[in-house]
Design a protein around this motif. Sequence first.
Motif, PDB file in Angstrom:
ATOM      1  N   ALA A  38      45.280  38.811  45.695  1.00  0.00           N
ATOM      2  CA  ALA A  38      43.863  39.036  45.351  1.00  0.00           C
ATOM      3  C   ALA A  38      43.058  39.429  46.591  1.00  0.00           C
ATOM      4  N   VAL A  84      46.312  40.172  34.789  1.00  0.00           N
ATOM      5  CA  VAL A  84      45.873  39.826  36.148  1.00  0.00           C
ATOM      6  C   VAL A  84      47.021  39.215  36.963  1.00  0.00           C
ATOM      7  N   LEU A 128      39.372  42.149  37.413  1.00  0.00           N
ATOM      8  CA  LEU A 128      39.459  42.479  38.839  1.00  0.00           C
ATOM      9  C   LEU A 128      38.088  42.909  39.364  1.00  0.00           C
ATOM     10  N   SER A 158      41.023  37.163  30.379  1.00  0.00           N
ATOM     11  CA  SER A 158      41.368  37.664  31.722  1.00  0.00           C
ATOM     12  C   SER A 158      40.444  37.074  32.777  1.00  0.00           C
ATOM     13  N   GLN A 171      43.447  31.671  39.012  1.00  0.00           N
ATOM     14  CA  GLN A 171      44.281  32.127  40.135  1.00  0.00           C
ATOM     15  C   GLN A 171      43.593  31.879  41.472  1.00  0.00           C
ATOM     16  N   VAL A 220      41.812  34.984  35.967  1.00  0.00           N
ATOM     17  CA  VAL A 220      41.555  35.377  37.359  1.00  0.00           C
ATOM     18  C   VAL A 220      40.806  34.260  38.101  1.00  0.00           C
TER      19      VAL A 220
END
Length: 313
Positions: A13, A7, A152, A187, A194, A191
């Motif tokens: 994003a 990611v 994602l 992941s 982030q 994410v």
Amino acid sequence: MKHYLTVQDIDSAGEWIDLARELKKDPFKFKEVGNGKTIGLLFFNNSLRTRLSTQKAAFHLGMHCMIMNFSNEGWALEFEDGTIMDQGKAEHIREAAQVVSQYCDVLGVRAFASLTDKEMDEAETVINGFKKYASIPILNMESATGHPLQALADLITITENTHKKNPKVVLSWAPHPKALPHAVANSFVEVMRQNSQINFSITHPKGYELNPEITKDVPIIYDQDKALEEADFVYVKNWSSYSSYGKVLSTDPQWMITKEKLGKAQFMHCLPVRRNVVVEDAVLNGNQSLVMEQANNRTYAAQVALLNILKEL
Ligand code: CP
């Protein structure tokens, strides 16, 4: 050359989510971008969503797609250098990766964790072997430690289903009879970290701490009921122990997600899911479940990741 391996390869994003939402309205908007290009998808493990959604994403972009179930159709691969190959492995990654690079412009690889050899899993031997010896971009379709296409799609799903600036998202461990990898949870944690506007925490029984280099300062709450209080999204996933690597330490049914535990939150899971083990039927059959939206968003997540790769070719 751009890859999509973790990611961390999402460079913006906000822009990626906006593009995915645009593609949902008009999937063939960039149908010329992949014209004349071939994507190869190598599966060392089973798949439903990743295989079909990535193929569909490639189709939307005008790419030709070749798929191989490598674990039962390909030659067993050797990844060590300098090995005397007089045992079961017939082909070295050096030749295999270079050969595939001559047939394809982009290569997707799915290779799960062994859960028996932590060092090998953390080295990402398979996907990094292809990255090292192939001369084309690599798309991670779930590796030993990460599933960035799923993460994602999950981020897109959360964005589409909240109007809050700081939604509360809880990742909850749930029981499962088999030892499962950490890739999806890792992941998802990355994410969420982030996207610092998200109020993110993790709940699991003691002994199920994920890699601390991934969770860093994310709050861990061992009391599931307390963790789920006032949650907007509950992301449910089983994983095996990281410290007692690959071991199932608990199958406590008290950790299964029920409608009562969910409260007003929306339910998320990457699928496949074991009904009435991980989550009760009433949740999956009810209108608080986002699992179908997550699965649908896998196509657009893959399409955005592929567009990002193709623009550099
Ligand atoms: N969520 C997910 O990756 O599904 P598959 O294993 O079916 O591809």
